[in-house]
Design an enzyme around this catalytic site. Structure first.
Site, PDB file in Angstrom:
ATOM      1  N   SER A   1       0.861  -1.180   0.000  1.00 31.91           N
ATOM      2  CA  SER A   1       0.000   0.000   0.000  1.00 31.91           C
ATOM      3  C   SER A   1       0.898   1.230   0.000  1.00 31.91           C
ATOM      4  CB  SER A   1      -0.870  -0.008   1.273  1.00 31.91           C
ATOM      5  OG  SER A   1      -1.478   1.241   1.506  1.00 31.91           O
TER       6      SER A   1
ATOM      7  N   TYR B   1      -2.441  -1.490  10.234  1.00 34.56           N
ATOM      8  CA  TYR B   1      -2.332  -1.602   8.782  1.00 34.56           C
ATOM      9  C   TYR B   1      -0.979  -1.091   8.293  1.00 34.56           C
ATOM     10  CZ  TYR B   1      -4.024  -1.312   3.916  1.00 34.56           C
ATOM     11  OH  TYR B   1      -4.212  -1.464   2.558  1.00 34.56           O
TER      12      TYR B   1
END
Length: 260
Positions: free
Chosen positions: A142, A155
């Site tokens: 990401s 995350y």
């Protein structure tokens, strides 16, 4: 066709980014295992993609946090197609909380899906790549592999960790012709991201429109979401790249949200 007869295992690919990658691979002639918690959805996606050709797909059940389930799923792929050439570790979730409110159970759940999942699927697939004399391991990172945002401690930690794992696999796998890479998308409007919009609006005390325009897309050059097709093109690049020149590298796909 860039992936003719290559065998790919793609986790979390019954829908979203994983499905787009699977579709791109099938169109390039690959044989793709749609590995997902939801077996019915995986089989449905596999049937639809096989109808597209020229490649084909099968649906298999896989809980990426369960070593026995991962090993069984990979063995089914090997029994069906006699090996594995490509792994795309894509399965993931998102949970958002301020650090002082982050339930430890949710922290562990998120890290397990992203990191344990990447580790277990790599461990299961890579011996088969070694036997074939090469392969490609691709982790779905990401922009949060490079950057941080409020509410996303678990995350961000997980996505940073995938960079380290890919670099180790690059060094260990080089002698066997195995490459490893990380794709780092910006905000892609999948159900995972759509779920975040009201959650972040509530947590931050702003409107959902502000979450989209200012938080998610405010840093892009064009105010556009990254598409699943954008990510699939990068997944094809890494899977089909003919040498070790790009191994260990990550590529950000974010409409300029993050640049390096």
């Amino acid at each position: 066709m860039q992936l003719k007869d290559k065998v790919a295992v793609i986790t979390g690919s019954a829908r979203g980014i994983g499905q787009a990658i699977a579709k791109r691979y099938v169109l390039e002639g690959a044989r793709v295992a749609i590995a997902d918690l939801d077996l019915d959805a995986a089989q449905k996606t596999a049937k639809e993609l096989t109808a597209l050709g020229p490649g084909s797909a099968i649906g298999i059940a896989m809980n990426v946090t369960d070593e026995d389930a991962v090993n069984a799923g990979v063995e089914k792929v090997v029994e069906t197609w006699d090996g594995v050439d490509i792994l795309v570790s894509n399965a993931g979730i998102q949970l958002v909380h301020k650090i002082e409110n982050f339930p430890f159970a949710e922290w562990k759940k998120l890290l397990s899906i992203h990191l344990d999942g990447a580790f277990l699927t790599t461990k299961a697939c890579i011996p088969h790549m070694y036997k074939r004399g090469g392969g490609s391991v691709i982790y779905m990172g990401s922009v949060h592999s490079k950057e941080a945002s409020p509410l996303k401690s678990a995350y961000v930690t997980a996505k940073h960790g995938l960079l380290g794992l890919a670099r180790v696999i690059s060094k260990e796998g080089a002698a066997h012709g195995v490459r490893a890479n990380v794709i780092c998308p910006g905000f892609v409007k999948t159900p995972l991201v759509e779920k975040q919009i009201p959650e972040q609006a509530k947590e931050l005390g702003v409107s959902e429109e502000e979450v989209v325009k200012k938080i998610m897309l405010g840093g892009t050059v064009d105010g556009e979401f990254t598409t699943t097709e954008d990510v699939a093109e990068v997944a094809l690049l890494f899977a089909a790249f003919p040498t070790n020149a790009l191994t260990g590298q990550s590529l950000v796909v974010s409409h300029g949200w993050f640049m390096e």
